[in-house]
Motif scaffolding. Structure first.
Motif, short mmCIF file in Angstrom:
data_model
loop_
_atom_site.label_atom_id
_atom_site.label_comp_id
_atom_site.label_asym_id
_atom_site.label_seq_id
_atom_site.Cartn_x
_atom_site.Cartn_y
_atom_site.Cartn_z
N ILE A 88 2.18 -8.27 7.80
CA ILE A 88 1.89 -7.28 6.78
C ILE A 88 3.15 -6.99 5.99
O ILE A 88 4.23 -6.80 6.56
CB ILE A 88 1.38 -5.96 7.42
CG1 ILE A 88 0.12 -6.22 8.22
CG2 ILE A 88 1.15 -4.89 6.38
CD1 ILE A 88 -1.07 -6.62 7.42
N LYS A 89 3.01 -6.98 4.65
CA LYS A 89 4.13 -6.63 3.78
C LYS A 89 3.59 -5.88 2.57
O LYS A 89 2.40 -5.98 2.27
CB LYS A 89 4.92 -7.86 3.37
CG LYS A 89 4.14 -8.85 2.55
CD LYS A 89 5.01 -10.02 2.14
CE LYS A 89 4.28 -10.85 1.09
NZ LYS A 89 5.15 -11.79 0.45
N PRO A 90 4.45 -5.16 1.88
CA PRO A 90 3.99 -4.42 0.70
C PRO A 90 3.42 -5.36 -0.36
O PRO A 90 3.83 -6.52 -0.46
CB PRO A 90 5.26 -3.74 0.17
CG PRO A 90 6.23 -3.78 1.29
CD PRO A 90 5.88 -4.97 2.13
N ILE A 91 2.48 -4.84 -1.13
CA ILE A 91 1.91 -5.60 -2.24
C ILE A 91 2.63 -5.11 -3.49
O ILE A 91 2.44 -3.97 -3.92
CB ILE A 91 0.39 -5.39 -2.33
CG1 ILE A 91 -0.27 -5.88 -1.05
CG2 ILE A 91 -0.18 -6.09 -3.55
CD1 ILE A 91 -1.75 -5.60 -0.96
N LEU A 92 3.46 -5.99 -4.06
CA LEU A 92 4.30 -5.60 -5.19
C LEU A 92 3.96 -6.34 -6.47
O LEU A 92 4.51 -6.01 -7.53
CB LEU A 92 5.77 -5.84 -4.83
CG LEU A 92 6.26 -5.12 -3.57
CD1 LEU A 92 7.68 -5.56 -3.22
CD2 LEU A 92 6.17 -3.62 -3.73
N SER A 93 3.09 -7.34 -6.40
CA SER A 93 2.78 -8.14 -7.58
C SER A 93 1.35 -8.66 -7.49
O SER A 93 0.70 -8.56 -6.45
CB SER A 93 3.74 -9.33 -7.67
OG SER A 93 3.51 -10.22 -6.58
#
Length: 62
Positions: free
Chosen positions: A3-8
């Motif tokens: 899981i990682k941030p959604i930045l694009s």
């Protein structure tokens, strides 16, 4: 689980693809937890980048 941030938009596409793979996973399993986390991240991204205008109450009734 990665899981990682959604930045694009690229991140969003990857998250949606992974969510599709996980769809139907049982709650409480590692896959179900990943699905839940992705759903939350996707929702946060979409609220920020694709805000919905306030609805007209009269239009809703009609």
């Amino acid at each position: 689980m990665n899981i990682k941030p959604i930045l694009s938009e690229k991140d969003l596409s990857a998250a949606l693809a992974r969510m599709e793979q996980l769809w139907g996973a049982e709650i409480g399993t590692p896959e179900g937890n990943e699905l839940d986390a992705l759903a939350s991240l996707i929702e946060m991204y979409e609220v920020k980048h694709y805000p919905m205008p306030p609805a007209d109450p009269i239009e809703i009734i009609n």
